[in-house]
Design a protein around this motif. Structure first.
Motif, PDB file in Angstrom:
ATOM      1  N   UNK A   8      26.381 -12.355  -8.817  1.00  0.00           N
ATOM      2  CA  UNK A   8      25.050 -11.922  -9.572  1.00  0.00           C
ATOM      3  C   UNK A   8      24.674 -12.797 -10.649  1.00  0.00           C
ATOM      4  N   UNK A   9      23.550 -13.190 -11.144  1.00  0.00           N
ATOM      5  CA  UNK A   9      23.079 -14.235 -12.139  1.00  0.00           C
ATOM      6  C   UNK A   9      21.973 -13.415 -12.683  1.00  0.00           C
ATOM      7  N   UNK A  10      21.929 -13.833 -13.973  1.00  0.00           N
ATOM      8  CA  UNK A  10      20.660 -13.369 -14.824  1.00  0.00           C
ATOM      9  C   UNK A  10      19.592 -14.382 -14.612  1.00  0.00           C
ATOM     10  N   UNK A  11      18.428 -13.943 -14.594  1.00  0.00           N
ATOM     11  CA  UNK A  11      17.500 -14.817 -14.077  1.00  0.00           C
ATOM     12  C   UNK A  11      16.080 -14.396 -14.598  1.00  0.00           C
ATOM     13  N   UNK A  12      14.912 -15.360 -14.860  1.00  0.00           N
ATOM     14  CA  UNK A  12      13.795 -14.921 -15.325  1.00  0.00           C
ATOM     15  C   UNK A  12      12.935 -15.194 -14.008  1.00  0.00           C
ATOM     16  N   UNK A  13      12.413 -14.017 -13.715  1.00  0.00           N
ATOM     17  CA  UNK A  13      11.486 -13.915 -12.492  1.00  0.00           C
ATOM     18  C   UNK A  13      10.360 -13.165 -12.819  1.00  0.00           C
ATOM     19  N   UNK A  14       9.335 -13.443 -11.807  1.00  0.00           N
ATOM     20  CA  UNK A  14       7.912 -12.589 -11.753  1.00  0.00           C
ATOM     21  C   UNK A  14       8.145 -11.717 -10.663  1.00  0.00           C
ATOM     22  N   UNK A  15       7.664 -10.466 -10.743  1.00  0.00           N
ATOM     23  CA  UNK A  15       7.686  -9.414  -9.732  1.00  0.00           C
ATOM     24  C   UNK A  15       6.508  -9.048  -9.356  1.00  0.00           C
ATOM     25  N   UNK A  16       5.969  -9.029  -8.140  1.00  0.00           N
ATOM     26  CA  UNK A  16       4.795  -8.568  -7.744  1.00  0.00           C
ATOM     27  C   UNK A  16       4.825  -7.197  -6.815  1.00  0.00           C
ATOM     28  N   UNK A  17       4.151  -6.209  -7.205  1.00  0.00           N
ATOM     29  CA  UNK A  17       4.220  -5.199  -6.477  1.00  0.00           C
ATOM     30  C   UNK A  17       2.588  -4.973  -5.741  1.00  0.00           C
ATOM     31  N   UNK A  18       2.445  -4.763  -4.596  1.00  0.00           N
ATOM     32  CA  UNK A  18       1.299  -4.686  -3.961  1.00  0.00           C
ATOM     33  C   UNK A  18       1.378  -3.090  -3.105  1.00  0.00           C
ATOM     34  N   UNK A  19       0.105  -2.320  -3.134  1.00  0.00           N
ATOM     35  CA  UNK A  19       0.520  -1.258  -2.563  1.00  0.00           C
ATOM     36  C   UNK A  19      -1.094  -0.687  -1.998  1.00  0.00           C
ATOM     37  N   UNK A  20      -1.094   0.013  -0.769  1.00  0.00           N
ATOM     38  CA  UNK A  20      -2.411   0.410  -0.393  1.00  0.00           C
ATOM     39  C   UNK A  20      -2.917   1.732  -1.064  1.00  0.00           C
ATOM     40  N   UNK A  21      -4.331   1.601  -1.506  1.00  0.00           N
ATOM     41  CA  UNK A  21      -4.773   2.786  -2.117  1.00  0.00           C
ATOM     42  C   UNK A  21      -5.203   3.919  -1.176  1.00  0.00           C
ATOM     43  N   UNK A  22      -4.810   5.060  -1.197  1.00  0.00           N
ATOM     44  CA  UNK A  22      -5.146   6.118  -0.348  1.00  0.00           C
ATOM     45  C   UNK A  22      -4.247   6.117   0.843  1.00  0.00           C
ATOM     46  N   UNK A  23      -2.957   5.940   0.966  1.00  0.00           N
ATOM     47  CA  UNK A  23      -2.299   5.602   2.018  1.00  0.00           C
ATOM     48  C   UNK A  23      -1.835   7.128   2.424  1.00  0.00           C
ATOM     49  N   UNK A  24      -1.766   8.044   1.535  1.00  0.00           N
ATOM     50  CA  UNK A  24      -1.416   9.418   1.964  1.00  0.00           C
ATOM     51  C   UNK A  24      -2.728   9.882   3.130  1.00  0.00           C
ATOM     52  N   UNK A  25      -3.855   9.563   2.824  1.00  0.00           N
ATOM     53  CA  UNK A  25      -5.077  10.339   3.469  1.00  0.00           C
ATOM     54  C   UNK A  25      -4.913   9.543   4.890  1.00  0.00           C
ATOM     55  N   UNK A  26      -4.515   8.052   4.773  1.00  0.00           N
ATOM     56  CA  UNK A  26      -4.667   7.451   6.199  1.00  0.00           C
ATOM     57  C   UNK A  26      -3.367   7.991   6.852  1.00  0.00           C
ATOM     58  N   UNK A  27      -2.402   7.978   6.434  1.00  0.00           N
ATOM     59  CA  UNK A  27      -1.211   8.811   7.238  1.00  0.00           C
ATOM     60  C   UNK A  27      -1.498  10.058   7.785  1.00  0.00           C
ATOM     61  N   UNK A  28      -2.305  10.616   6.952  1.00  0.00           N
ATOM     62  CA  UNK A  28      -2.488  12.242   7.470  1.00  0.00           C
ATOM     63  C   UNK A  28      -3.438  12.197   8.722  1.00  0.00           C
ATOM     64  N   UNK A  29      -4.504  11.147   8.949  1.00  0.00           N
ATOM     65  CA  UNK A  29      -5.560  11.330   9.792  1.00  0.00           C
ATOM     66  C   UNK A  29      -5.251  10.096  11.038  1.00  0.00           C
ATOM     67  N   UNK A  30      -4.327   9.204  10.955  1.00  0.00           N
ATOM     68  CA  UNK A  30      -3.937   8.371  11.982  1.00  0.00           C
ATOM     69  C   UNK A  30      -2.734   8.823  12.863  1.00  0.00           C
ATOM     70  N   UNK A  31      -2.915   8.253  13.785  1.00  0.00           N
ATOM     71  CA  UNK A  31      -1.534   8.436  14.895  1.00  0.00           C
ATOM     72  C   UNK A  31      -0.620   7.401  14.279  1.00  0.00           C
ATOM     73  N   UNK A  32       0.605   7.908  13.983  1.00  0.00           N
ATOM     74  CA  UNK A  32       1.821   7.071  13.764  1.00  0.00           C
ATOM     75  C   UNK A  32       1.702   5.578  14.182  1.00  0.00           C
ATOM     76  N   UNK A  33       1.625   5.775  15.691  1.00  0.00           N
ATOM     77  CA  UNK A  33       1.486   4.277  16.175  1.00  0.00           C
ATOM     78  C   UNK A  33       0.438   3.388  15.660  1.00  0.00           C
TER      79      UNK A  33
END
Length: 980
Positions: A8-33
């Motif tokens: 394990x090493x201590x390091x300076x990093x940049x962390x990026x998070x990307x997330x879909x907006x309204x994903x709960x509504x998408x999952x509710x109305x779309x077929x899982x496939x």
């Protein structure tokens, strides 16, 4: 690191998070496939942009993507890469949404958050990477606060990318799990080309020699009509590009210039610098349609592209001299490097100068680079030029930093190691109110360190733990393989110019302070805790404070990363004891800032409830009081009562010390009787009694009762010796020695005590100084002026070398007294004025007012009656001590006598005589009575009684010089001495 590091090493990093907006509504109305298909395309779009910018996808969390930039190796622009990836990923999501909307009825939106900071990175034997730390949480929380299509950046990211981005600050974010609001910025746009200066805001400093070399090389190329090449190399931020810009500005107007830079990121960017060069040229007219097509597309074969570039340079060089600048060549692909060397070797007889700007790492990947061509290394600025540069940079920030410009100049000049970029970045952090290592500097140096092989990095980490300077033996003691494993890495680190030989045999030092700080910050705290503990055990911890530093740091890191370590309590006790001991030594030698820092450090490490907090509080309070920091002196007592709640002895000691502070500051008269009652209930509380006797002596001394003050100090000495407390004993002995100048004790006895103390303090110059000052005045009273001056000269040398500011003031005051006794009144007045001003500046108003009265007395003795009268009328000369009050009355009476107003003179003399009843200072009695005798004589009154009383006072003290003076006056005026 180059070698794959599984720890394990201590390091300076940049962390990026990307997330879909309204994903709960998408999952509710779309077929899982169908949802899976859409998410896979979304993941692929984000992953592609992240990979193109050099990031690693750490994990997928539902429909969120977490990417890390700075793994497996750090790069200086990791934050910029993360922001660029965020912008491009959102653009890719928008394109995907436009594709899906007509056929799937889906509109995708996303939001991003980016944070930068230290994390722990754990790499598994496969490809998995785990990143742990608050930076990850911050990035996730910042992303959750972003709106649809929005990118929010943490403050550190904003500071790292603002040169290349347009940002808009948003109101501080209140984020889940965060104790304080988080500063954040909205990204408007990001552009790698943005932020390059059109003109430089400060002049080029300290590069005249390098600029002259480039100019001479260009002149030779033009004169000989041949191609030349120079590699300008140096560490990041040292000013390579700035030097080249200055060179280009000074070129004659007929010289053509092409410039391009290699990007640090992106796929397929081999010929990017060439594309930048040809963008604005009329290629068809210069090289013909076929060659122009190759240059525009840059997609032909390697040989064809190289030929087209040579043709372009030859065509331009045939018309007029040409300078080609290729910047950031350390990031160039091998194909481009081959092309440049090919041009240098095969260009015809045309005046073309290739200026290659690079960092030293180019030579690591290509050791034979530029063989047979010129090389110009740009090194650090020397201290004088660094100071000039920082002054220029400060001039542009005068409004922001005006209140602390001198201190900022000193900090930045000493801390930037002659690196212009580091100087500028340090100034930015100071302007923002942040004294930490600038994140851009951390990123630059962290990227350089990550190129080291494992053995070099391990040696460097241990060296950084030792400090800015270190020895091979110290580093070897921290390596499992011992000293034999150190030699080769040290040689390689010297070649990398990260370290250099130090002045001590076997010693080394970091070439840049900031490099050491970065290495240290990026080393595991767990390892550092053990290494600091080992260093504390080494017998060659040669410098004062080394052991305390290592123990304290080991204690702090152990508490942070191993709070349950069974060795922690013992380590804590050792750290506290070492800090307190070092603080006591610093206080002993009057190094007050160091004493305060060490003693306060020991206090905070020492567990609450320990009796040592009582004596610690007194010492810390003494140190602050000696520096004129009365509020801090009182705060030390408050802190002791917090750490020893309900302890009656501690409460009493602190109460006595508060009365000492009140007396020293002149705020109010001390309240002794309530303290005396409390002390009577505990006759064995030696420290409280010792401090009370000191307070009692100070009160008596302020009131002119020096015999009583001497008695109190001697009683305090008995208590100090009973405790075995050398600090209290030495403090009281020094006070007693000083007091003997004024008390009824004869000069001979005072000189004998001075001789004893000179022997006792022979090896401690800080304690010698007050003894030498007291001895000087006693010698002067005994008529030995020459030895008095010698004693003060010795004291002054010690005070100057030890930087004892209050002692220097005391020496100046004593010189005034000695000069006055010797009849040099003009010099005495000058010294009293100087010492008084210094005391007043240090917050010691009562003695300062007395010295103002002394200065007026010297004016009178010079015959400057009106000057003396004016000086005595100033607010500064309003007496606040009995000595000053008596002397002021004597001066006023004498002025009235000289003015012929004998009635007023005699009335004042009568009041003066009454004042003497309050003091037992024989010399003050003698001085005042001698003035009264002269006033009586001028008024045709019998002066004999006053003169004889003055003589008796001087005789009782053994002040031979003053005895002779009075006897001489009596003889001249026919006054006989009383019969024995």
């Amino acid at each position: 690191m180059r070698a794959r590091d599984q720890r394990p090493v201590r390091r300076n990093v940049a962390v990026l998070f990307i997330d879909i907006v309204g994903s709960t509504e998408l999952a509710e109305r779309l077929d899982p496939e169908l949802l899976l298909q859409i998410l896979e395309r979304y993941y692929d779009a984000c992953r592609t942009e992240i990979f193109q910018c050099g990031g690693v996808v750490e994990k997928y969390i539902g429909d969120a993507v977490m990417a890390v930039f700075g793994v497996p190796v750090s790069r200086e622009d990791d934050a910029f890469r993360a922001v660029l990836a965020a912008e491009r990923a959102l653009a890719a999501v928008r394109r995907l949404s436009e594709e899906l909307a007509p056929t799937h009825g889906v509109n995708l939106g996303a939001h991003c958050g980016v944070a930068f900071g230290q994390v722990m990175v754990v790499e598994s034997p496969g490809a998995d990477v785990r990143v742990i730390g608050d930076t990850v949480n911050t990035a996730a929380r910042v992303q959750s606060a972003a709106g649809d299509g929005e990118i929010l950046l943490g403050d550190e990211v904003a500071r790292l990318v603002r040169q290349h981005a347009v940002l808009e600050e948003v109101p501080p974010l209140t984020l889940k799990g965060k104790r304080r609001p988080v500063r954040a910025w909205r990204l408007i746009t990001v552009d790698p080309e943005r932020g390059e200066p059109e003109t430089d805001s400060v002049p080029l400093v300290g590069r005249a020699a390098e600029l002259r070399q480039l100019t001479l090389l260009h002149e030779r190329v033009v004169a000989e009509r041949r191609c030349g090449m120079v590699t300008v190399h140096g560490v990041p931020g040292i000013g390579k590009s700035r030097l080249v810009r200055e060179f280009l500005q000074e070129l004659p107007g007929e010289v053509a210039v092409l410039a391009g830079r290699c990007p640090s990121y992106g796929v397929g960017a081999t010929y990017r610098p060439i594309a930048e060069m040809v963008d604005a040229l009329d290629l068809d007219e210069l090289v013909g349609a076929e060659c122009a097509g190759v240059l525009r597309g840059l997609g032909a074969g390697i040989a064809e592209t190289a030929g087209a570039v040579r043709t372009l340079f030859e065509a331009l060089g045939a018309r007029r001299p040409l300078v080609v600048v290729l910047d950031n060549l350390q990031w160039a692909e091998p194909t481009l490097l081959d092309l440049i060397e090919d041009c240098a070797a095969w260009l015809g007889e045309v005046p073309v100068l290739l200026v290659c700007v690079t960092r030293p790492e180019l030579y690591e990947s290509r050791p034979a680079w530029g063989a047979g061509t010129a090389a110009l290394e740009v090194g650090p600025l020397d201290p004088e030029d660094t100071a000039r540069l920082v002054a220029e940079l400060l001039a542009g920030r005068a409004e922001v930093l005006a209140h602390a410009e001198d201190e900022v100049h000193r900090r930045v000049t000493s801390g930037c190691d002659g690196n212009p970029l580091f100087a500028e970045l340090m100034l930015e952090t100071v302007a923002d109110g942040d004294g930490s290592l600038p994140p851009t500097v951390q990123a630059l140096l962290g990227a350089r360190l990550d190129r080291l092989d494992r053995p070099e990095r391990e040696v460097l980490e241990r060296a950084a733990t030792v400090g800015q300077s270190f020895t091979a033996d110290q580093v070897g003691a921290l390596l499992d393989a011992g000293l034999p494993a150190v030699a080769t890495p040290l040689r390689r680190l010297q070649r990398e110019r990260l370290i250099r030989r130090g002045p001590r045999p076997g010693g080394y030092e970091f070439t840049q302070t900031l490099t050491r700080e970065t290495v240290y910050a990026l080393t595991s705290k767990d390892l550092r805790a053990d290494w600091h503990r080992t260093l504390a055990e080494l017998s060659d911890a040669a410098f004062p404070g080394d052991v305390s530093h290592h123990l304290l740091t080991a204690c702090r890191f152990t508490r942070e990363v191993r709070p349950g370590d069974p060795l922690l309590p013992a380590l804590t006790d050792r750290a506290a004891a070492s800090l307190i001991a070092d603080g006591g030594r610093a206080l002993h030698r009057k190094d007050l800032p160091a004493a305060i820092a060490l003693l306060e450090g020991g206090r905070e490490v020492l567990p609450a409830g320990r009796d040592e907090h009582r004596s610690l509080a007194v010492r810390i309070s003494d140190a602050h009081l000696a520096r004129g920091e009365n509020a801090q002196a009182a705060a030390a007592l408050d802190r002791a009562e917090q750490l020893l709640p309900g302890d009656p002895r501690n409460a009493l000691t602190c109460a006595i010390q508060r009365e000492i502070l009140a007396l020293r500051s002149g705020d109010r008269a001390p309240l002794l009787e309530p303290l005396r009652v409390r002390l009577a209930a505990d006759g064995d509380d030696e420290l409280s009694w010792c401090r009370f006797h000191l307070l009692d002596a100070l009160v008596h001394s302020e009131d002119g009762r020096f015999g009583a003050a001497e008695h109190a100090l001697r009683a305090g000495l008995v208590r100090a010796r009973a405790m075995g407390d050398r600090y209290e004993e030495d403090r009281l002995l020094g006070g007693l020695c000083e007091l003997l100048q004024w008390s009824p004790t004869p000069v001979a006895e005072g000189l004998a005590l001075c001789a004893d103390l000179l022997a006792r303090f022979a090896s401690d110059r800080s304690l010698l100084v007050p003894v030498l000052v007291a001895r000087a005045r006693l010698l002067a009273l005994s008529s030995d002026l020459d030895h008095a001056h010698q004693a003060l000269d010795t004291a002054a040398r010690c005070a100057d070398e030890l930087r004892l500011s209050l002692s220097t003031i005391a020496i100046t005051q004593a010189r005034g007294l000695v000069e006055s006794l010797g009849g040099r009144h003009e010099r005495a007045r000058e010294l009293f004025v100087r010492a008084g001003a210094a005391l007043r500046a240090a917050g010691h108003e009562p003695p300062a007012s007395t010295l103002a009265v002394y200065a007026a007395r010297e004016s009178l003795r010079l015959g400057e009656v009106r000057q003396a009268e004016a000086e005595l009328a100033t607010p500064e000369a309003v007496p606040r001590q009995l000595r000053g009050e008596v002397t002021a009355a004597a001066v006023r009476a004498r002025i009235a006598s000289l003015d012929g107003d004998h009635r007023r003179a005699l009335e004042t003399a009568e009041l003066l005589d009454a004042l003497l009843a309050a003091t037992d200072d024989p010399c003050l009695h003698g001085d005042a009575l001698f003035e009264i005798a002269q006033i009586h004589h001028a008024a045709a009154r019998d002066p004999a009684a006053a003169a004889r009383r003055a003589l008796d006072a001087y005789l009782s003290k053994g002040a031979r010089l003053l005895v002779r003076r009075v006897r001489g006056w009596m003889s001249v005026n026919g006054i006989g001495e009383p019969c024995p």
